[in-house]
Design a protein around this motif. Sequence first.
Motif, PDB file in Angstrom:
ATOM      1  N   CYS A  78       0.826  -1.211   0.000  1.00 14.91           N
ATOM      2  CA  CYS A  78       0.000   0.000   0.000  1.00 14.91           C
ATOM      3  C   CYS A  78       0.858   1.259   0.000  1.00 14.91           C
ATOM      4  O   CYS A  78       0.570   2.220  -0.728  1.00 14.91           O
ATOM      5  CB  CYS A  78      -0.928  -0.002   1.212  1.00 14.91           C
ATOM      6  N   SER A  79       1.910   1.270   0.808  1.00  9.49           N
ATOM      7  CA  SER A  79       2.745   2.465   0.941  1.00  9.49           C
ATOM      8  C   SER A  79       3.678   2.678  -0.244  1.00  9.49           C
ATOM      9  O   SER A  79       4.046   3.819  -0.552  1.00  9.49           O
ATOM     10  CB  SER A  79       3.567   2.388   2.231  1.00  9.49           C
ATOM     11  N   THR A  80       4.066   1.597  -0.936  1.00  8.33           N
ATOM     12  CA  THR A  80       5.026   1.733  -2.036  1.00  8.33           C
ATOM     13  C   THR A  80       4.378   1.722  -3.418  1.00  8.33           C
ATOM     14  O   THR A  80       4.997   2.173  -4.386  1.00  8.33           O
ATOM     15  CB  THR A  80       6.068   0.599  -1.979  1.00  8.33           C
ATOM     16  N   VAL A  81       3.130   1.214  -3.507  1.00  6.08           N
ATOM     17  CA  VAL A  81       2.491   1.094  -4.821  1.00  6.08           C
ATOM     18  C   VAL A  81       1.094   1.704  -4.839  1.00  6.08           C
ATOM     19  O   VAL A  81       0.832   2.704  -5.522  1.00  6.08           O
ATOM     20  CB  VAL A  81       2.418  -0.382  -5.281  1.00  6.08           C
ATOM     21  N   ARG A  84       0.424   5.499  -3.840  1.00  7.26           N
ATOM     22  CA  ARG A  84       1.304   6.490  -4.448  1.00  7.26           C
ATOM     23  C   ARG A  84       0.633   7.120  -5.667  1.00  7.26           C
ATOM     24  O   ARG A  84      -0.162   6.481  -6.357  1.00  7.26           O
ATOM     25  CB  ARG A  84       2.619   5.842  -4.882  1.00  7.26           C
ATOM     26  N   GLU A  85       0.981   8.374  -5.928  1.00  6.78           N
ATOM     27  CA  GLU A  85       0.429   9.051  -7.084  1.00  6.78           C
ATOM     28  C   GLU A  85       1.088   8.552  -8.366  1.00  6.78           C
ATOM     29  O   GLU A  85       2.291   8.321  -8.418  1.00  6.78           O
ATOM     30  CB  GLU A  85       0.635  10.558  -6.952  1.00  6.78           C
ATOM     31  N   MET A  86       0.283   8.422  -9.409  1.00 11.12           N
ATOM     32  CA  MET A  86       0.797   7.963 -10.693  1.00 11.12           C
ATOM     33  C   MET A  86       1.542   9.093 -11.387  1.00 11.12           C
ATOM     34  O   MET A  86       1.070  10.224 -11.442  1.00 11.12           O
ATOM     35  CB  MET A  86      -0.352   7.458 -11.573  1.00 11.12           C
ATOM     36  N   GLN A  87       2.718   8.781 -11.913  1.00  8.88           N
ATOM     37  CA  GLN A  87       3.533   9.769 -12.606  1.00  8.88           C
ATOM     38  C   GLN A  87       3.235   9.762 -14.103  1.00  8.88           C
ATOM     39  O   GLN A  87       2.704   8.781 -14.643  1.00  8.88           O
ATOM     40  CB  GLN A  87       5.016   9.487 -12.356  1.00  8.88           C
ATOM     41  N   TYR A 158       2.638   0.676 -13.427  1.00  4.05           N
ATOM     42  CA  TYR A 158       1.685   1.751 -13.139  1.00  4.05           C
ATOM     43  C   TYR A 158       2.361   3.112 -12.979  1.00  4.05           C
ATOM     44  O   TYR A 158       1.695   4.076 -12.572  1.00  4.05           O
ATOM     45  CB  TYR A 158       0.894   1.416 -11.874  1.00  4.05           C
ATOM     46  N   SER A 159       3.645   3.198 -13.306  1.00  2.00           N
ATOM     47  CA  SER A 159       4.386   4.464 -13.239  1.00  2.00           C
ATOM     48  C   SER A 159       4.279   5.111 -11.861  1.00  2.00           C
ATOM     49  O   SER A 159       3.932   6.289 -11.715  1.00  2.00           O
ATOM     50  CB  SER A 159       3.867   5.439 -14.315  1.00  2.00           C
TER      51      SER A 159
END
Length: 199
Positions: A78-81, A84-87, A158-159
């Motif tokens: 959850c915290s690493t993927v 996170r906001e998509m770039q 998922y960038s």
Amino acid sequence: MQQKRPSRGFNLSETYDRITMCYEPHEDSLPIPRRIYFQTVSKNRNVREAYCEVMMRRKRLSCLGLSALIGYIAFIFCSTVFFREMQKKCKFDLHPFWSYKAILNGRDDLVAENIMNVVLFVPVGLLLGVAFTEIRWKTVLLIGLCLSLGIETLQFVYSKGFTEFDDVMHNTLGCVIGYGVCTLARYWYDRNRMKSLEA
């Protein structure tokens, strides 16, 4: 013909096999091998009962460790993927040890990042050792490697975040370190517990 009366005493074999059903350490691994336990606990009934209580307590601890392990792995993903906001563009660097070369060139901020990547997976190895007492370090290394590869793959697809080989290396190292801490702690506890039972 005289029938044998059922024994009402403490059946060491049945109790031992029932309790250690899922706890069978290898002779060359820690904690202390089964044969040493058996020789120690077979001296008197009080010692046997105390030993059986310890083993039952360890079994309950394994269940708690497994639950905590599942929860912590979910937290990592959850915290690493997932949170996170998509770039706009995927960022990656698959060159081994690139971060160390960057540190030598003045990127001091990467030192803390590398340490955090190691620390992040230390609880994974620790909880693996608690949940699965018979697990080997090679299996722990493989699990840590697969988890880290899964995270980096999702970040790439998922960038999200920065995909790099060094993260996989640091995560796997942290997992093995956590397992080593758990193994040493269990060995120390077993050694002191058996000495107290013998006293």
